[in-house]
Design a protein around this motif. Structure first.
Motif, PDB file in Angstrom:
ATOM      1  N   ALA A 167       0.834  -1.208   0.000  1.00  0.00           N
ATOM      2  CA  ALA A 167       0.000   0.000   0.000  1.00  0.00           C
ATOM      3  C   ALA A 167       0.869   1.259   0.000  1.00  0.00           C
ATOM      4  N   LYS A 168       1.988   1.229   0.713  1.00  0.00           N
ATOM      5  CA  LYS A 168       2.875   2.392   0.776  1.00  0.00           C
ATOM      6  C   LYS A 168       3.663   2.583  -0.515  1.00  0.00           C
ATOM      7  N   LEU A 169       3.892   1.498  -1.244  1.00  0.00           N
ATOM      8  CA  LEU A 169       4.655   1.587  -2.486  1.00  0.00           C
ATOM      9  C   LEU A 169       3.799   2.018  -3.673  1.00  0.00           C
ATOM     10  N   LYS A 170       2.504   1.885  -3.576  1.00  0.00           N
ATOM     11  CA  LYS A 170       1.618   2.298  -4.672  1.00  0.00           C
ATOM     12  C   LYS A 170       1.672   3.809  -4.859  1.00  0.00           C
ATOM     13  N   ASP A 171       1.594   4.239  -6.112  1.00  0.00           N
ATOM     14  CA  ASP A 171       1.499   5.679  -6.359  1.00  0.00           C
ATOM     15  C   ASP A 171       0.037   6.105  -6.360  1.00  0.00           C
ATOM     16  N   GLU A 172      -0.205   7.369  -6.696  1.00  0.00           N
ATOM     17  CA  GLU A 172      -1.572   7.892  -6.640  1.00  0.00           C
ATOM     18  C   GLU A 172      -2.504   7.226  -7.641  1.00  0.00           C
ATOM     19  N   ASN A 173      -1.925   6.571  -8.638  1.00  0.00           N
ATOM     20  CA  ASN A 173      -2.740   5.858  -9.633  1.00  0.00           C
ATOM     21  C   ASN A 173      -2.866   4.365  -9.315  1.00  0.00           C
ATOM     22  N   GLY A 174      -2.386   3.973  -8.140  1.00  0.00           N
ATOM     23  CA  GLY A 174      -2.461   2.577  -7.748  1.00  0.00           C
ATOM     24  C   GLY A 174      -1.480   1.696  -8.483  1.00  0.00           C
TER      25      GLY A 174
END
Length: 345
Positions: free
Chosen positions: A245-252
């Motif tokens: 979850a922390k590695l995802k960017d704003e676009n998932g």
């Protein structure tokens, strides 16, 4: 102690399982051995575990979540390991160090991925990813200096340590492994298969995120499995979900790669090794149609399951960090294992 839900056999093991699968790689004893006397191999491994108790006790003494931690740590040191730790209230004595290293690693993940993506030549990029897995194994509390401990998602917190410790860069460490050929070295064969074959679904019983991301980028569905309960410094299922979850960017996305084909499973396991006749029903269900199984780490890919046969292609990847394992394999300490096997019909 494993998950309280009913455990089942990993569905991709070659059947009949009773005659085709043995979890332990190293034979601790033979039928001809005296049943009332420990074998030399058993004594070696008893000493490995005994020698790790002091470091476990030290970590337990500083566990601020447990009342009377020093007193309980002393009781633990006079008995056993994980089961006694839990009995005395020490649920996860490596929680603090895991949190610290995960935070460092998450901040460095982008740099690791950019290094890999910059390599245009596909076979070279694949080898760099594989070397990255081994580099992540260099810092592992399971190496001889730190006692018996194995990583789970090593390319996160371990790579952070490799980047920072003694000024050593990850790139340098990945290129300064023991020279090839490694003690088991199927990398060239796998490079050829990689260029010709696309796996639809990979089940990574020990997940390595940069490598998993590359599989996703190639169009594979990826299942990452993590331990149900804390075991030494292994990442748990809950922690893995938080890390992703922390590695995802704003676009998932994971550094520009769509994550809709990434699934996370609870393996049901709570040990640094794994017996594939006992996994969670959730993992069994998600893995049932995989055409590639990857087992990473000395515990789950070498000390257990090195000779496991599957109905699909498989990879066993790990670094040899115990002299006893090196001796058994006929290799060097810190040698590398990269074992690729095609599906057994």
């Amino acid at each position: 102690m494993e998950s309280e839900t009913e455990m089942v056999a990993f569905p991709l093991l070659l059947t009949p399982i009773e005659t085709n699968y043995r979890a332990c790689t190293i034979p601790y004893r033979f039928p001809s051995d005296n049943p009332k006397k420990a074998t030399p191999t058993e004594l070696q491994w008893i000493n490995v575990f005994l020698n790790s108790i002091a470091s476990f006790k030290k970590r337990a003494e500083t566990d601020s979540t447990v009342p009377d931690a020093p007193l309980r740590a002393e009781k633990f040191a006079q008995r056993l390991r994980e089961l006694i730790l839990r009995e005395l209230g020490f649920i996860d004595i490596f929680k603090k160090v895991k949190d610290e290293e995960n935070a460092k690693a998450i901040s460095l993940f982008k740099n690791v991925v950019q290094l890999n993506d910059a390599i245009v030549d596909e076979p070279k990029r694949l080898e760099n990813l594989v070397r990255g897995i081994f580099a992540g194994n260099i810092f592992d509390l399971g190496s001889a200096e730190f006692g018996y401990c194995l990583t789970f998602i090593s390319s996160l917190r371990d790579l952070a340590e490799v980047f920072s410790r003694d000024g050593m860069s990850f790139l340098a460490s990945s290129q300064n492994l023991v020279p090839r050929p490694w003690v088991i070295d199927d990398l060239d064969t796998f490079k050829v298969k990689w260029s010709k074959k696309t796996w639809k679904k990979a089940d990574i019983v020990l997940g390595i995120l940069p490598f998993a991301r590359e599989l996703l980028r190639c169009g594979s569905q990826v299942v990452l499995a993590a331990n149900d309960m804390p075991s030494i410094n292994d990442v748990t299922y809950t922690e893995l979900i938080e890390i992703i979850a922390k590695l995802k960017d704003e676009n998932g996305q994971l550094m520009g790669v769509d994550m809709s084909n990434l699934l996370v499973a609870n393996s049901g396991n709570d040990l640094p090794v794994i017996d594939l006749t006992r996994v969670s029903q959730a993992l069994a269900y998600l893995a049932s149609d995989a055409d590639l199984v990857i087992l990473e780490g000395m515990g789950r890919g070498i000390e257990t399951n090195l000779y496991a046969q599957f109905k699909c292609d498989s990879l066993k990847i790990g670094m040899v960090k115990h002299p006893e394992v090196a001796q058994f394999l006929g290799g060097r300490l810190y040698d590398c294992v990269f074992k690729y096997s095609e599906a057994v019909s």
